[in-house]
Structure formats: C-alpha cells, structure tokens
Design a protein around this motif. Structure first.
Motif, PDB file in Angstrom:
ATOM      1  N   THR A 132       1.149  -1.156  -0.484  1.00  0.00           N
ATOM      2  CA  THR A 132       0.128   0.083   0.015  1.00  0.00           C
ATOM      3  C   THR A 132       1.077   1.287   0.050  1.00  0.00           C
ATOM      4  O   THR A 132       0.857   2.210  -0.350  1.00  0.00           O
ATOM      5  N   LEU A 133       2.479   1.036   0.217  1.00  0.00           N
ATOM      6  CA  LEU A 133       3.072   2.356   0.297  1.00  0.00           C
ATOM      7  C   LEU A 133       3.509   2.689  -1.063  1.00  0.00           C
ATOM      8  O   LEU A 133       3.352   4.156  -1.498  1.00  0.00           O
ATOM      9  N   TYR A 134       2.544   1.946  -1.903  1.00  0.00           N
ATOM     10  CA  TYR A 134       3.119   2.233  -3.683  1.00  0.00           C
ATOM     11  C   TYR A 134       1.572   2.522  -4.213  1.00  0.00           C
ATOM     12  O   TYR A 134       1.431   3.014  -5.560  1.00  0.00           O
ATOM     13  N   THR A 135       0.470   2.976  -3.819  1.00  0.00           N
ATOM     14  CA  THR A 135      -0.499   2.793  -4.206  1.00  0.00           C
ATOM     15  C   THR A 135      -1.994   3.584  -2.878  1.00  0.00           C
ATOM     16  O   THR A 135      -2.814   3.773  -3.582  1.00  0.00           O
ATOM     17  N   LYS A 136      -1.559   4.266  -1.578  1.00  0.00           N
ATOM     18  CA  LYS A 136      -2.441   5.430  -1.098  1.00  0.00           C
ATOM     19  C   LYS A 136      -2.080   6.458  -2.407  1.00  0.00           C
ATOM     20  O   LYS A 136      -3.099   7.157  -2.023  1.00  0.00           O
ATOM     21  N   ALA A 137      -1.955   6.923  -3.505  1.00  0.00           N
ATOM     22  CA  ALA A 137      -1.714   7.850  -4.236  1.00  0.00           C
ATOM     23  C   ALA A 137      -3.047   7.919  -4.762  1.00  0.00           C
ATOM     24  O   ALA A 137      -2.857   8.604  -5.075  1.00  0.00           O
ATOM     25  N   ILE A 138      -3.171   6.197  -5.030  1.00  0.00           N
ATOM     26  CA  ILE A 138      -4.749   6.526  -6.143  1.00  0.00           C
ATOM     27  C   ILE A 138      -5.822   7.112  -5.316  1.00  0.00           C
ATOM     28  O   ILE A 138      -6.205   6.164  -4.886  1.00  0.00           O
ATOM     29  N   LYS A 139      -6.456   7.988  -5.956  1.00  0.00           N
ATOM     30  CA  LYS A 139      -7.325   8.082  -5.811  1.00  0.00           C
ATOM     31  C   LYS A 139      -9.371   7.732  -6.899  1.00  0.00           C
ATOM     32  O   LYS A 139     -10.099   6.773  -6.356  1.00  0.00           O
ATOM     33  N   GLU A 140      -8.222   7.197  -7.930  1.00  0.00           N
ATOM     34  CA  GLU A 140      -9.199   6.810  -8.670  1.00  0.00           C
ATOM     35  C   GLU A 140      -9.065   5.183 -10.330  1.00  0.00           C
ATOM     36  O   GLU A 140      -7.659   5.884 -10.407  1.00  0.00           O
ATOM     37  N   MET A 141      -9.562   4.697 -10.726  1.00  0.00           N
ATOM     38  CA  MET A 141      -8.972   3.803 -11.400  1.00  0.00           C
ATOM     39  C   MET A 141     -10.024   3.506 -12.749  1.00  0.00           C
ATOM     40  O   MET A 141     -10.861   3.135 -11.671  1.00  0.00           O
ATOM     41  N   GLU A 142      -9.408   3.398 -13.336  1.00  0.00           N
ATOM     42  CA  GLU A 142     -11.056   3.223 -15.135  1.00  0.00           C
ATOM     43  C   GLU A 142     -10.227   2.114 -15.791  1.00  0.00           C
ATOM     44  O   GLU A 142      -9.042   2.835 -16.406  1.00  0.00           O
ATOM     45  N   ALA A 143     -11.402   1.704 -16.098  1.00  0.00           N
ATOM     46  CA  ALA A 143     -11.023   1.559 -17.909  1.00  0.00           C
ATOM     47  C   ALA A 143     -12.201   1.704 -18.260  1.00  0.00           C
ATOM     48  O   ALA A 143     -13.254   1.372 -19.352  1.00  0.00           O
ATOM     49  N   PRO A 144     -11.935   2.533 -19.696  1.00  0.00           N
ATOM     50  CA  PRO A 144     -12.666   3.212 -20.798  1.00  0.00           C
ATOM     51  C   PRO A 144     -12.784   2.356 -21.432  1.00  0.00           C
ATOM     52  O   PRO A 144     -13.883   2.214 -22.106  1.00  0.00           O
ATOM     53  N   ASP A 145     -12.432   0.895 -21.777  1.00  0.00           N
ATOM     54  CA  ASP A 145     -11.834   0.384 -22.889  1.00  0.00           C
ATOM     55  C   ASP A 145     -10.869  -0.964 -22.051  1.00  0.00           C
ATOM     56  O   ASP A 145     -10.074  -1.009 -21.351  1.00  0.00           O
TER      57      ASP A 145
END
Length: 545
Positions: A132-145
């Motif tokens: 989580t040290l390397y993922t905590k900065a992520i707010k949103e993640m999406e796959a438009p395709d």
C-alpha cells in the motif's frame, strides 16, 4: 546428477530420428532439458506477489507476474504490460495495455485484471510490509475500454510509474472473471479475495511472466517452469530451481562443488578464491540497499533490550542518536568486514541516486565527541543495549553487528548482539521485540523518497507512509518537506526537496545509516549476468555465453 544438480545442455551430433532409435535401443534416458540452479541468499517469505514489500519476494514474483511498467538494471523505466503510458495532466495517467498477452492459464490479459490487482493489494492480511506504500496515492482507477487504464491521484504524483513497477498483475480468472470496480475506500467483489496460501500452493499463482509456478516448498526449493507462450523474449531455461541457502559459506560451497550454477551474495572472504578459479566469475554493482540501525523512539520508557539507570528511553534524545552514529567507524566496516564490497554511508541512499544530498560527507567517527554528547544527555557512564540482527539476510550482517557492538563499547555503551535467521527476525520485529536493530532497505523506486517514506516518515496508514518505521520516529518538518516533494512534478524541484528531507533525517539521525552494499553474484564462467542496482536475480537474464 548430484543432489542439487548442474546446468546442462545436451546436444546430439546425429539426426534426431537416429538419436531416438539409439536411445530406445540402449535404454538410455531421454535428453534432459536446460535447467538453471540458483542458490538464494535469503528465502522469499511467500509466493504471493503482494504479501511482503521485501526484495527477495519482489525478485521472485517478477518471474511469474509482470507490472505495467518495468525497471532496467540501472532503474530506468521501460514499458511492461502497458505498451505505453503518459501523464494527461499532473493528476491523471493513461496506460495503454498490450494486446494478445495470455496468462499462464490461457486467459487473456486486459484492463479488468489490472483493476482486480490494485483492488487486491490493500486486502492482504498480516503483511509484514504492505505494498500500500505504492498504491495509497491512487484516488480513482477506471477502464474506458479493455486495453486502457486511467489512474487518477489525489495530488500530482510524478513517481506513479516507478512505484507501480513493483506491483505484479494477477489474473481475474481467480475470481472467475468478475468485473471489478475500483474504489479508494475498498473494492467490493462477490468472490473471496485470494489468500497468500492460495499463491503458495500455486492455486492463485497465475501471471503473464516468462516463468510459470512449478513448486514452492518452504525452506527447500522453488521450482519455475518456462512459459512457452510468453509474449516477450523466451527464456533460455526450461526449468529454474531456486534453493534458499542462507548460510553464506554453504552457498559458496554449493557453487564450488557444482551443486548450483549461480549464487547471490558470495561472502567477501570467498570472492578472491572464486575470482582465481577459472571455472567461475563474479559480477557486482552498487545497489540501492542501505544497511542501517533502527532505534525504538516510541515511548519514554526504555524499550526491550535497553537498560538505563533511570529507566528512560535514551533514543528519544537526538544527542544519544548522534553519539551512536559517531561511535561507528564505517570505513573500517567497509574495509575489514565487507572486503570492499560496500560504500560508507552519508545518508539513506548513495549519492548517485536521485534525490540525495550530494553535499553530505561520509558520517564521521568521533569517539571523544560521542562521549561528550552522551554525558550531556545524562549518560556519562553509558547504558546497556542488545543489538538485534538477522544473520542470513545481508552481506556479513551478523559480523557487522558484532563490529558495531565493539565500537559502541568504546563510548561506554555495553552492547550484546542477538543474531537470528531472517524469518525469526521479521516475526519478532513485527511484535516490537527490539529496542535497537540492524536491517536494510532496498529502494524499489531507485530514488530517495522510497527510504524516506518507508523508514522515517511519520506512520500514516492513509498515505501508506512509515510502513517500516518500526522505530516510530516522527518529525513534522521532514514530513512537510517530503509531502511537497511528492507533489512536485518538476524533476529538478523534486530533487531539491528530497535532498532537503534527506539532510533533515540525518540532522536528527532518524535512523543510523552504516553502508551501501555493493551486491555481488557468482556464477559459472559459462554464464552471463548483468548486475542490477535493485539486487534482483532474474533467471531470464542469466544466459549462456
């Protein structure tokens, strides 16, 4: 073939058909495929790619799983499962995924696997050092395709590609292809999250990498099989057998006896005779690995293994921490114990890496000043400590601890050494059994923010900072400077801010750096390997001459 086996290439000079007839006639064994046997210096704690932010684990995981972005031996970046990536704006990144990539079970790789992977990272229970040290900065993640992933961060985050290079992508076939929706507060799926045991057994060990899971027998061996459907360059080896041989003398002996083909971290004492033997060769590189001392600063009371006349915690006083540092002769450790395969430390990373303060000198030895600082702090007669250390994790780690103990004694600090296997050490460290201990940190991003955030930033579970700050050091000024650095997209400005934070950590002696390892590998002279600054052993990069 002996107990551990040898690398062998068997070539037949006759046509294959005739060879088959002859073998049948003579009752000979079938031709053996190419096999590489590796002696590991430290055993990975799990096959789970998200269980433990620990160099042996990441090094192993990279054979089976691949990240979106990959690192070269010198920490430069290149596309992995993402064929391209770019910053759309300071808080938004676009990753275009490779097509026609298959997982080891034959299922197709796409964006849902990426979402599933990043959703799974914070769910791993009992992680000694979480990703989580390397993922905590992520707010949103999406796959438009199916072949595009958009990642949005809370604030500008220039290190995103570097950091996700440590996160191996796993297959959503583990959850029967269920569609996943990323949520910063926690993803929800109808299936059960895969456990670390599922990866250790091979049930969930499904990646896209050059090798497939073969076998994981804790304490004995790890077997990898070549992925013949790999999208990239196929490895030379049909099979790789990795054996944890944590005793350095035994590891070297296994190489010299021909039981293994390639070993990590030969002892510095043995390197001269390995070099002198034409059957073998050495490769080495300055690593991002820093070996240091951590002091428990969490309580006003003396922590475990520390005895003072007043019962107080001496490590709370910066004068004591500086005195301990001044008692240490780093150059003597490098020359006499490390055999030159290290560099004396100035800070938490060597100067050649991004974000270090290049003006800092090697931390000085000054016994008289150390005694003076101890007296000023109220310890004119010193105190007693037990220095804990692994004895099979770093180059000559227990010997380094013994040398440090002798140096501490010269300034009046009576020091005993408690050396143990890395597995025992990690278990006890998690319980906060140590008042002071020796350990190491390899910066997976190849720049200064990694040790600063992991080791000395104030523990912040929301940010993922302080994940290995077992000493519970905390300084608002350092945190503020580091926070600014992590929000700065301009490389030059970020470099300056990180250098300031590094200098601050040394002014307060948050932890005590000892040296930077020059990581050696030893191998048969018939093999090639380019030494890596990240200390990873990558079987696909071991090639015959």
């Amino acid at each position: 073939m002996n107990a551990l086996g040898l690398t062998r290439f068997k070539r037949l000079a006759m046509p294959a058909a005739c060879a088959g007839l002859l073998a049948a006639a003579l009752g000979a064994a079938p031709v053996q495929a190419a096999e590489l046997k590796i002696g590991l210096a430290a055993e990975p704690t799990a096959m789970d790619p998200h269980y433990h932010l620990f160099t042996p684990n990441i090094s192993l995981a990279n054979h089976i799983y691949e990240p979106l972005v990959m690192k070269n031996p010198d920490f430069s970046m290149h596309p992995g499962l993402a064929e391209s990536y770019r910053a759309i704006n300071p808080t938004t990144w676009e990753f275009k995924l490779r097509k026609n990539v298959k997982f080891h079970d034959g299922t197709a790789f796409d964006a849902n696997d990426v979402l599933f992977t990043f959703c799974r990272v914070p769910t791993v229970p009992n992680s000694p050092s979480p990703f989580t040290l390397y993922t905590k900065a992520i707010k949103e993640m999406e796959a438009p395709d199916p072949y595009t992933v958009i990642i949005k961060t809370v604030e500008p985050y220039p290190l995103l590609p570097n950091e996700i290079s440590s996160i191996g992508i796993i297959s959503d076939s583990i959850i029967d292809g269920e569609k996943v929706h990323f949520s910063e507060s926690g993803c929800k799926i109808s299936h059960k999250w895969p456990s670390t045991a599922d990866f250790n057994s091979g049930k969930a060990s499904i990646g896209t990498g050059p090798f497939k899971f073969g076998q994981f027998v804790k304490g004995d061996r790890i077997v990898l099989k070549r992925n013949d459907a790999y999208w990239g360059k196929k490895p030379t080896w049909d099979q790789v057998v990795m054996r944890p041989i944590t005793n350095p003398g035994s590891r070297v002996a296994a190489l010299l006896a021909g039981d293994v083909d390639f070993i990590e971290r030969p002892t510095t004492q043995d390197i001269p005779r390995i070099k002198a033997d034409s059957r073998f060769r050495i490769e080495g590189a300055v690593s991002t690995r820093t070996v240091f001392l951590v002091m428990d600063q969490s309580s006003d009371k003396a922590p475990p293994g520390v005895k003072t006349a007043d019962g107080k915690n001496p490590f709370k006083d910066v004068r004591v921490r500086k005195a301990l540092s001044m008692a240490i002769d780093r150059r003597a450790i490098v020359d006499r114990i490390m055999g030159g395969f290290a560099k004396p430390a100035q800070q938490l990373m060597s100067k050649e890496f991004f974000g270090t303060d290049t003006s800092l000198p090697v931390l000085a030895t000054n016994v008289a000043e150390a005694k003076k600082l101890l007296a000023e702090a109220g310890y004119p007669d010193g105190f007693e400590i037990t220095l804990a250390t692994p004895n099979d994790r770093y180059i000559n780690d227990a010997q380094v601890a013994q040398a440090v103990a002798q140096m501490f004694a010269k300034v009046g600090i009576k020091t005993g050494v408690d050396a143990m296997t890395a597995s025992s050490f990690l278990s006890r460290r998690a319980k906060h059994d140590f008042g002071i201990y020796l350990f190491g940190w390899g910066a997976q991003t190849g720049e200064m923010s990694s040790p600063l955030r992991g080791l000395v930033a104030t523990i912040n579970k929301t940010r993922g900072w302080g994940s290995s700050n077992y000493g519970k050091f905390s300084d608002a000024t350092l945190d503020s400077t580091l926070e600014k650095a992590m929000e700065t997209v301009d490389d030059n400005q970020r470099r300056t801010l990180l250098a300031q934070a590094s200098k601050r950590s040394m002014e307060l002696m948050a932890v005590i750096p000892l040296h930077y390892e020059v990581t050696p590998w030893a191998m048969k002279s018939s093999l090639n390997y380019k030494a890596r600054a990240d200390e990873f052993t990558k079987a696909e990069d071991v090639t015959p001459k």
